[in-house]
Design a protein around this motif. Structure first.
Motif, short mmCIF file in Angstrom:
data_model
loop_
_atom_site.label_atom_id
_atom_site.label_comp_id
_atom_site.label_asym_id
_atom_site.label_seq_id
_atom_site.Cartn_x
_atom_site.Cartn_y
_atom_site.Cartn_z
N VAL A 133 115.12 26.48 80.59
CA VAL A 133 116.20 27.22 81.28
C VAL A 133 116.17 26.93 82.78
O VAL A 133 117.22 26.75 83.41
CB VAL A 133 116.08 28.73 81.00
N ALA A 134 114.96 26.88 83.36
CA ALA A 134 114.85 26.55 84.79
C ALA A 134 115.39 25.15 85.07
O ALA A 134 116.08 24.93 86.07
CB ALA A 134 113.38 26.66 85.23
N MET A 135 115.12 24.21 84.16
CA MET A 135 115.63 22.85 84.34
C MET A 135 117.16 22.82 84.16
O MET A 135 117.86 22.07 84.86
CB MET A 135 114.99 21.91 83.32
N VAL A 178 108.83 16.30 85.84
CA VAL A 178 107.85 17.07 85.06
C VAL A 178 108.56 17.88 83.97
O VAL A 178 108.04 18.04 82.86
CB VAL A 178 107.04 17.99 85.99
N GLY A 179 109.75 18.36 84.25
CA GLY A 179 110.45 19.21 83.29
C GLY A 179 111.16 18.46 82.18
O GLY A 179 111.39 19.03 81.10
N ALA A 402 101.81 16.48 77.30
CA ALA A 402 100.85 15.61 77.98
C ALA A 402 101.56 14.61 78.87
O ALA A 402 101.09 14.29 79.97
CB ALA A 402 99.98 14.89 76.95
N SER A 403 102.72 14.10 78.43
CA SER A 403 103.47 13.16 79.27
C SER A 403 104.02 13.84 80.51
O SER A 403 104.11 13.21 81.58
CB SER A 403 104.61 12.53 78.46
N SER A 404 104.39 15.13 80.41
CA SER A 404 104.82 15.88 81.61
C SER A 404 103.69 15.95 82.63
O SER A 404 103.90 15.74 83.83
CB SER A 404 105.25 17.30 81.21
N VAL A 428 103.34 21.97 87.00
CA VAL A 428 102.14 21.25 86.56
C VAL A 428 101.05 22.24 86.16
O VAL A 428 100.37 22.05 85.15
CB VAL A 428 101.64 20.31 87.68
N ALA A 429 100.91 23.31 86.92
CA ALA A 429 99.90 24.34 86.62
C ALA A 429 100.17 24.99 85.28
O ALA A 429 99.26 25.18 84.45
CB ALA A 429 99.87 25.38 87.73
#
Length: 460
Positions: A133-135, A178-179, A402-404, A428-429
């Protein structure tokens, strides 16, 4: 308490793009460098520290010991700067320490909450949806800015690209990079009906936004994420056929078509045009040099090592060389505990913008080893579980998450603005904590699969 604090943490992920937009509005209006985004994130980090101190998390004692060691290393870093470094911008030093530690504290916090919720609620799916949703909000806001003609340019000079209403193009690209695998995961797990295409919308918006951003990171992230999904889909269909049921071929075909479209669009993409422009600028610069070797190289249209570094790192290697020189000349205490923000500058601090290098020179050998220890522990733990239970790990969830993480850390190494940028570091965290907790159940997944095989092969 864990359930209520967990709701707060999920909500905190959802509002990230709103914080970024509010921060951009503040910076564009020139109201000051201390923004609402920084204030809210500092409050969230403080809440995370308090939670870790009062929670029933099994690893709480180890976290407290590590916190004391890290605090001692940071204290030595500050003391070293007081004694050896002149001038010192203490405001920037403090902001850098806060930004550098933010992702780590939030990783500990999310890991503690996820471990408490594990087995009680479907926290993993909620985490996936919050990030998706953030993306969606991020991508939709960029599309809206483009449609209304109010999008800001990614670059100030010749290069092309647009970043919507956001402020920092590098951070925005890292966030969406990342997303993207997470949004692809949600799309791949969507229901098998006509509404399933709706679940692909966040991914399409991110791909549109990343390609339009004009950065090498944006284009590379799209290519890497789609290629990873293409590999993950048949692997999951082979080792976990129940999950994908009959729609895995459709998902694979759709993902492959998206990758093919990206490849066909590549020559016309802002990233490709910017690389060509960068190459022309290098040619123009070198045409003014006399050495015949460079002239011959230009005639052959070949790249040497220095030019490749220029194209990939955008001159970051020059600042890296400067920091290396300063570090070699630094006193022993600075070698051990760091030169602080920007190194031993004379007038204005300048970062390399490659996170791992910046953190090493800022915290020193000892400080950096203390700082990086939790990241190494989490990655080694995830990797060890995946190797021991490789069949269970060969599923789209594990591979794409893992790819993110790999994208985030790769960008941190090559382009920066991840571990030292709270807006990016939070994602990332969350994903590090997510995969760390999920990896603990790989053995159960593999054992359950083995038992299922035994039951299915037993005659009635």
């Amino acid at each position: 308490m864990e359930a209520k604090f967990g709701k707060f943490l999920f909500l905190f992920v959802l509002i990230q793009p709103l914080l970024d937009l509010a921060t951009a509005a503040s910076l564009y209006s020139g109201t000051g460098s201390f923004t609402i985004g920084m204030a809210v994130r500092f409050a969230a980090m403080a809440a995370g520290v308090i939670y870790l101190l009062i929670s029933r998390y099994l690893k709480k004692q180890a976290l407290i010991i590590y916190g004391l060691v890290l605090s001692l290393a940071i204290g030595m870093n500050i003391a070293t700067s007081i004694h050896y470094k002149h001038p010192v911008d203490w405001l920037e030093e403090g902001k850098f320490i806060f930004k550098s530690c933010y992702w780590m504290i939030m990783m500990f916090t999310y890991a503690a909450v996820f471990s408490q919720l594990d087995g009680k609620t479907d926290w993993a799916k909620r985490a996936q949806w919050c990030i998706t949703v953030a993306m969606f909000i991020t991508g939709f806001s960029i599309l809206l800015a483009d449609v209304t003609g109010t999008s800001f340019a990614s670059y100030q000079y010749e290069k092309i690209g647009r970043k919507g209403w956001f402020f920092a193009g590098n951070e925005l690209g890292a966030i969406m990079a990342v997303g993207l695998p997470v949004t692809l995961l949600v799309a791949l797990r969507s229901p098998v009906d006509r509404s399933s295409l709706f679940y692909w919308l966040p991914s399409w918006l991110l791909i549109y936004s990343l390609l339009g951003l004009g950065t090498k990171v944006g284009y590379g992230a799209v290519f890497f994420a789609l290629l990873t999904a293409i590999v993950a889909i048949p692997l999951e269909a082979r080792f976990h056929p129940v999950i994908f049921r009959s729609n895995w071929r459709r998902n694979w075909t759709l993902t492959a078509a998206m990758l093919a479209a990206v490849i066909l669009y590549t020559p016309f993409s802002p990233a490709a045009q910017n690389v060509n422009l960068h190459w022309k600028l290098i040619e123009q610069k070198e045409k003014g040099d006399e050495p015949s070797a460079k002239t011959e190289r230009l005639k052959k249209n070949t790249l040497d090592e220095e030019q490749i570094q220029h194209l990939i790192l955008s001159s970051r290697h020059e600042y890296l060389s400067q920091q290396k020189a300063e570090f070699r000349e630094a006193p022993l205490m600075q070698k051990c505990f760091g030169m602080g923000y920007g190194g031993n500058y004379e007038k204005t601090p300048k970062m390399i913008e490659m996170d791992f290098h910046d953190l090493f020179f800022s915290f020193g050998v000892i400080g950096f080893l203390v700082y990086i220890a939790p990241l190494l522990y989490v990655i080694c733990s995830i990797g060890r579980k995946a190797v021991h239970h490789w069949r269970a790990a060969l599923n789209a969830e594990y591979i794409l998450i893992a790819s993110s993480i790999a994208l985030g850390l790769g960008i941190a190494f090559m382009a920066g603005h991840v571990l030292t940028a709270p807006a990016v570091g939070l994602y990332v965290a969350v994903l590090l904590a997510y995969l760390f907790i999920r990896s603990q159940s790989l053995a159960d997944t593999q054992n359950g699969r083995a038992k299922s095989k035994i039951r299915s092969s037993t005659p009635n």
